[in-house]
Every structure is written in C-alpha cells, then in structure tokens.
Design a protein around this motif. Structure first.
Motif, PDB file in Angstrom:
ATOM      1  N   GLN A  44      48.141  39.916  41.763  1.00  0.00           N
ATOM      2  CA  GLN A  44      47.361  39.409  40.627  1.00  0.00           C
ATOM      3  C   GLN A  44      46.646  38.111  41.001  1.00  0.00           C
ATOM      4  O   GLN A  44      45.465  37.932  40.704  1.00  0.00           O
ATOM      5  CB  GLN A  44      48.278  39.185  39.416  1.00  0.00           C
ATOM      6  CG  GLN A  44      47.569  38.632  38.204  1.00  0.00           C
ATOM      7  CD  GLN A  44      46.502  39.560  37.665  1.00  0.00           C
ATOM      8  OE1 GLN A  44      46.661  40.784  37.692  1.00  0.00           O
ATOM      9  NE2 GLN A  44      45.410  39.006  37.180  1.00  0.00           N
ATOM     10  N   TYR A  47      43.706  38.904  43.287  1.00  0.00           N
ATOM     11  CA  TYR A  47      42.574  39.427  42.516  1.00  0.00           C
ATOM     12  C   TYR A  47      41.860  38.298  41.764  1.00  0.00           C
ATOM     13  O   TYR A  47      40.636  38.264  41.712  1.00  0.00           O
ATOM     14  CB  TYR A  47      43.032  40.503  41.535  1.00  0.00           C
ATOM     15  CG  TYR A  47      43.647  41.720  42.184  1.00  0.00           C
ATOM     16  CD1 TYR A  47      43.089  42.279  43.330  1.00  0.00           C
ATOM     17  CD2 TYR A  47      44.778  42.322  41.663  1.00  0.00           C
ATOM     18  CE1 TYR A  47      43.642  43.405  43.920  1.00  0.00           C
ATOM     19  CE2 TYR A  47      45.339  43.449  42.244  1.00  0.00           C
ATOM     20  CZ  TYR A  47      44.770  43.985  43.372  1.00  0.00           C
ATOM     21  OH  TYR A  47      45.318  45.094  43.963  1.00  0.00           O
ATOM     22  N   GLU A  48      42.630  37.380  41.195  1.00  0.00           N
ATOM     23  CA  GLU A  48      42.036  36.265  40.456  1.00  0.00           C
ATOM     24  C   GLU A  48      41.236  35.352  41.388  1.00  0.00           C
ATOM     25  O   GLU A  48      40.136  34.921  41.041  1.00  0.00           O
ATOM     26  CB  GLU A  48      43.108  35.475  39.729  1.00  0.00           C
ATOM     27  CG  GLU A  48      43.691  36.214  38.540  1.00  0.00           C
ATOM     28  CD  GLU A  48      44.887  35.506  37.924  1.00  0.00           C
ATOM     29  OE1 GLU A  48      45.247  34.391  38.377  1.00  0.00           O
ATOM     30  OE2 GLU A  48      45.473  36.079  36.988  1.00  0.00           O
ATOM     31  N   THR A  53      38.270  41.931  38.593  1.00  0.00           N
ATOM     32  CA  THR A  53      38.841  42.238  37.287  1.00  0.00           C
ATOM     33  C   THR A  53      38.677  43.714  36.970  1.00  0.00           C
ATOM     34  O   THR A  53      37.983  44.450  37.670  1.00  0.00           O
ATOM     35  CB  THR A  53      38.134  41.421  36.186  1.00  0.00           C
ATOM     36  OG1 THR A  53      36.750  41.751  36.198  1.00  0.00           O
ATOM     37  CG2 THR A  53      38.300  39.923  36.405  1.00  0.00           C
ATOM     38  N   GLY A  54      39.313  44.123  35.905  1.00  0.00           N
ATOM     39  CA  GLY A  54      39.144  45.485  35.420  1.00  0.00           C
ATOM     40  C   GLY A  54      40.053  46.482  36.111  1.00  0.00           C
ATOM     41  O   GLY A  54      41.024  46.126  36.772  1.00  0.00           O
ATOM     42  N   LEU A  55      39.694  47.740  35.932  1.00  0.00           N
ATOM     43  CA  LEU A  55      40.473  48.822  36.519  1.00  0.00           C
ATOM     44  C   LEU A  55      40.174  48.955  38.006  1.00  0.00           C
ATOM     45  O   LEU A  55      39.147  48.494  38.493  1.00  0.00           O
ATOM     46  CB  LEU A  55      40.151  50.137  35.810  1.00  0.00           C
ATOM     47  CG  LEU A  55      40.460  50.172  34.311  1.00  0.00           C
ATOM     48  CD1 LEU A  55      39.963  51.483  33.715  1.00  0.00           C
ATOM     49  CD2 LEU A  55      41.943  49.998  34.061  1.00  0.00           C
ATOM     50  N   ASN A  56      41.057  49.610  38.718  1.00  0.00           N
ATOM     51  CA  ASN A  56      40.864  49.898  40.146  1.00  0.00           C
ATOM     52  C   ASN A  56      40.640  48.639  40.976  1.00  0.00           C
ATOM     53  O   ASN A  56      39.777  48.603  41.846  1.00  0.00           O
ATOM     54  CB  ASN A  56      39.699  50.882  40.351  1.00  0.00           C
ATOM     55  CG  ASN A  56      39.915  52.178  39.634  1.00  0.00           C
ATOM     56  OD1 ASN A  56      40.990  52.756  39.726  1.00  0.00           O
ATOM     57  ND2 ASN A  56      38.925  52.635  38.909  1.00  0.00           N
ATOM     58  N   ARG A  57      41.412  47.600  40.704  1.00  0.00           N
ATOM     59  CA  ARG A  57      41.238  46.334  41.420  1.00  0.00           C
ATOM     60  C   ARG A  57      41.475  46.482  42.917  1.00  0.00           C
ATOM     61  O   ARG A  57      40.768  45.892  43.713  1.00  0.00           O
ATOM     62  CB  ARG A  57      42.139  45.259  40.829  1.00  0.00           C
ATOM     63  CG  ARG A  57      41.700  44.843  39.439  1.00  0.00           C
ATOM     64  CD  ARG A  57      42.599  43.841  38.856  1.00  0.00           C
ATOM     65  NE  ARG A  57      43.926  44.444  38.710  1.00  0.00           N
ATOM     66  CZ  ARG A  57      44.978  43.823  38.233  1.00  0.00           C
ATOM     67  NH1 ARG A  57      44.900  42.570  37.868  1.00  0.00           N
ATOM     68  NH2 ARG A  57      46.131  44.435  38.115  1.00  0.00           N
ATOM     69  N   GLN A  60      38.410  47.921  44.411  1.00  0.00           N
ATOM     70  CA  GLN A  60      37.359  46.902  44.479  1.00  0.00           C
ATOM     71  C   GLN A  60      37.613  45.945  45.640  1.00  0.00           C
ATOM     72  O   GLN A  60      36.683  45.570  46.355  1.00  0.00           O
ATOM     73  CB  GLN A  60      37.304  46.093  43.182  1.00  0.00           C
ATOM     74  CG  GLN A  60      36.797  46.867  41.992  1.00  0.00           C
ATOM     75  CD  GLN A  60      36.802  45.999  40.753  1.00  0.00           C
ATOM     76  OE1 GLN A  60      36.220  44.922  40.763  1.00  0.00           O
ATOM     77  NE2 GLN A  60      37.471  46.456  39.700  1.00  0.00           N
TER      78      GLN A  60
END
Length: 80
Positions: A44, A47-48, A53-57, A60
């Motif tokens: 997390q 990702y931040e 953000t969102g689905l399928n991080r 991405q």
C-alpha cells in the motif's frame, strides 16, 4: 514516475521486486519472513509513493515499470 525507487525503504524495495515478479502476497510474506498483513501494508505504501490508485494496482505498477525500463533501454540504444 517509478524510475526513482530511492524513495522506498530497504524492505519496500524487496517487496517491490517481488510484486513485479507477480508473486502472491502470501508467498512474498513467507520469503521475507513477514506477515501477510505487513506485506499488504508495504505494498500500500509503495502504491501511494508512486501515486497508483484504483483497481489492478499491481498491474499498473508492472505496466509503468515496464514502460520506464523500455524508455531507458531505447535511450541507451539511441546513444550508440
């Protein structure tokens, strides 16, 4: 931009690499001798830090990393 992974801690870098290998969180946790919840928290934060953000991080993350690696290789090739 993902190419500057220096913003990640040592443990986050380890988790980052395992995420790019598309390993399940449980497998990453086992390999790094951490709990699944700890790995989830590290993911997390990763990702931040990269504004994902969102689905399928994870997708991405992998997609953006692949694009940046391709650009880097292309730039190296063009210098030759």
């Amino acid at each position: 931009m993902l190419k500057d992974i220096s913003v990640l801690t040592r443990t986050e870098k380890l988790v980052f690499r395992k995420l790019l290998e598309d390993k399940p969180l449980s497998e990453i946790a086992k390999e790094l001798h951490l709990s699944v919840e700890t790995i989830r928290c590290h993911a997390q934060v990763i990702y931040e830090k990269f504004h994902i953000t969102g689905l399928n991080r994870r997708f991405q993350l992998l997609y953006r990393w692949s694009i940046e690696q391709f650009k880097y290789i292309r730039n190296q090739y063009e210098k030759v």
